[in-house]
Scaffold this motif. Sequence first.
Motif, mmCIF file in Angstrom:
data_model
loop_
_atom_site.group_PDB
_atom_site.id
_atom_site.type_symbol
_atom_site.label_atom_id
_atom_site.label_comp_id
_atom_site.label_asym_id
_atom_site.label_seq_id
_atom_site.Cartn_x
_atom_site.Cartn_y
_atom_site.Cartn_z
ATOM 1 N N LEU A 1 8.177 4.994 2.470
ATOM 2 C CA LEU A 1 9.348 4.659 1.657
ATOM 3 C C LEU A 1 8.976 3.693 0.533
ATOM 4 N N ALA A 2 8.129 2.720 0.845
ATOM 5 C CA ALA A 2 7.704 1.759 -0.174
ATOM 6 C C ALA A 2 6.905 2.450 -1.275
ATOM 7 N N GLU B 1 7.204 5.575 -2.198
ATOM 8 C CA GLU B 1 8.128 6.383 -2.978
ATOM 9 C C GLU B 1 8.955 5.512 -3.924
ATOM 10 N N ALA B 2 9.356 4.340 -3.466
ATOM 11 C CA ALA B 2 10.113 3.423 -4.331
ATOM 12 C C ALA B 2 9.266 2.995 -5.529
ATOM 13 N N ASP B 3 7.979 2.720 -5.281
ATOM 14 C CA ASP B 3 7.078 2.364 -6.385
ATOM 15 C C ASP B 3 6.934 3.526 -7.363
ATOM 16 N N ARG B 4 6.833 4.737 -6.825
ATOM 17 C CA ARG B 4 6.687 5.917 -7.687
ATOM 18 C C ARG B 4 7.918 6.095 -8.566
ATOM 19 N N LEU B 5 9.094 5.921 -7.971
ATOM 20 C CA LEU B 5 10.334 6.068 -8.731
ATOM 21 C C LEU B 5 10.448 4.997 -9.810
ATOM 22 N N ARG B 6 10.048 3.791 -9.477
ATOM 23 C CA ARG B 6 10.081 2.716 -10.481
ATOM 24 C C ARG B 6 9.132 3.029 -11.629
ATOM 25 N N LEU C 1 16.485 3.279 -2.794
ATOM 26 C CA LEU C 1 15.474 3.408 -1.742
ATOM 27 C C LEU C 1 15.046 2.029 -1.236
ATOM 28 N N ALA C 2 14.977 1.065 -2.140
ATOM 29 C CA ALA C 2 14.643 -0.304 -1.721
ATOM 30 C C ALA C 2 15.708 -0.859 -0.779
ATOM 31 N N VAL C 3 16.971 -0.571 -1.083
ATOM 32 C CA VAL C 3 18.070 -1.016 -0.207
ATOM 33 C C VAL C 3 17.942 -0.373 1.173
ATOM 34 N N ALA C 4 17.632 0.935 1.188
ATOM 35 C CA ALA C 4 17.481 1.646 2.461
ATOM 36 C C ALA C 4 16.308 1.086 3.267
ATOM 37 N N THR C 5 15.219 0.758 2.578
ATOM 38 C CA THR C 5 14.051 0.186 3.254
ATOM 39 C C THR C 5 14.386 -1.172 3.847
ATOM 40 N N HIS C 6 15.084 -1.992 3.061
ATOM 41 C CA HIS C 6 15.472 -3.317 3.546
ATOM 42 C C HIS C 6 16.346 -3.195 4.786
ATOM 43 N N ARG C 7 17.230 -2.226 4.771
ATOM 44 C CA ARG C 7 18.116 -2.038 5.917
ATOM 45 C C ARG C 7 17.304 -1.699 7.176
ATOM 46 N N ARG C 8 16.244 -0.940 7.014
ATOM 47 C CA ARG C 8 15.389 -0.627 8.171
ATOM 48 C C ARG C 8 14.683 -1.875 8.683
ATOM 49 N N ALA D 1 9.753 -7.094 -8.669
ATOM 50 C CA ALA D 1 9.419 -8.230 -7.803
ATOM 51 C C ALA D 1 9.870 -7.975 -6.372
ATOM 52 N N ALA D 2 11.056 -7.385 -6.214
ATOM 53 C CA ALA D 2 11.581 -7.114 -4.879
ATOM 54 C C ALA D 2 10.696 -6.114 -4.138
ATOM 55 N N LEU D 3 10.220 -5.096 -4.848
ATOM 56 C CA LEU D 3 9.347 -4.106 -4.204
ATOM 57 C C LEU D 3 8.035 -4.746 -3.779
ATOM 58 N N ALA D 4 7.522 -5.675 -4.586
ATOM 59 C CA ALA D 4 6.303 -6.393 -4.203
ATOM 60 C C ALA D 4 6.560 -7.257 -2.966
ATOM 61 N N GLU D 5 7.734 -7.873 -2.901
ATOM 62 C CA GLU D 5 8.092 -8.683 -1.729
ATOM 63 C C GLU D 5 8.225 -7.816 -0.483
ATOM 64 N N HIS D 6 8.712 -6.592 -0.658
ATOM 65 C CA HIS D 6 8.772 -5.661 0.472
ATOM 66 C C HIS D 6 7.369 -5.379 1.011
ATOM 67 N N ARG D 7 6.395 -5.303 0.115
ATOM 68 C CA ARG D 7 5.007 -5.075 0.551
ATOM 69 C C ARG D 7 4.514 -6.231 1.410
ATOM 70 N N ASP D 8 4.881 -7.453 1.053
ATOM 71 C CA ASP D 8 4.481 -8.618 1.851
ATOM 72 C C ASP D 8 5.109 -8.555 3.245
ATOM 73 N N ILE D 9 6.377 -8.147 3.290
ATOM 74 C CA ILE D 9 7.055 -8.009 4.583
ATOM 75 C C ILE D 9 6.363 -6.943 5.420
ATOM 76 N N LEU D 10 6.035 -5.835 4.783
ATOM 77 C CA LEU D 10 5.362 -4.739 5.492
ATOM 78 C C LEU D 10 4.001 -5.157 6.040
ATOM 79 N N ALA D 11 3.268 -5.926 5.257
ATOM 80 C CA ALA D 11 1.948 -6.379 5.714
ATOM 81 C C ALA D 11 2.082 -7.212 6.979
ATOM 82 N N ALA D 12 3.095 -8.060 7.031
ATOM 83 C CA ALA D 12 3.321 -8.883 8.225
ATOM 84 C C ALA D 12 3.741 -8.025 9.408
ATOM 85 N N LEU D 13 4.581 -7.023 9.158
ATOM 86 C CA LEU D 13 4.993 -6.129 10.241
ATOM 87 C C LEU D 13 3.808 -5.331 10.775
#
Length: 228
Positions: free
Chosen positions: A121-122, A124-129, A140-147, A184-196
């Motif tokens: 999902l991350a 795909e969000a980068d590709r769309l951006r 898609l970023a909202v949907a990812t955050h919800r997950r 910036a938000a998509l980059a922050e999602h990557r940081d969250i994903l790395a921790a997960l």
Amino acid sequence: MTIGEFPAGSGSHEEPNLREQAYDRMREQIFTRELPPGGLLSEVRLAKAYGISRTPVREAIKQLAQVGLVRLVPGRGAFVTELAPHDVVEIYELREQLECYAIRIGARRLTDEQIAELETLADEADRLRDANDLKAAFELAVATHRRFTRAARNVRLARILEQLEDESRRVSHMTFMRPGRLAAALAEHRDILAALRARDGDAAETALRVHLRADRDAAVDQFAPDTY
């Protein structure tokens, strides 16, 4: 955005469906400010624009009032709820407490397959951006955050978060309006994903907290300086 028409129907069994469609359309227009904060909701105008009767529009307005997007004023009508900076801060204070708790637990409960799905999902969000399809990337970023925040698989916690969903979504649209915030938000999602991926609940919580506070600040910045 142009207000589209709904398919006409004559059977009473279609009325709930028309109400749901009216609800979804008005909800989205409130998020995007096509129906602006403080604006009067005219049943006649909306029914005409949507190509339906006033009854499903009236019921949809009542439903929007129940989730806090509309304010009903006896003798005056229905108005889109206005947001002030303190409303944004309150929403994010609550989200920070609940969502950070959820992701700390979720870091232990997510499967490898679920993390792989989040990474897809991350991507795909980068590709769309990159393709300048910013609205689709935002959705898609909202949907990812919800997950992220449902990863704890706690039914009662999820129910509470769902109660905040509409107010949170409305504020999220405000953050999207700030130039550069989506990237910036998509980059922050990557940081969250790395921790997960590392199954590090503390790091996931910290990364999510940073993300939520940046979103909060971006939303507050959309208000005129004399409002706060």
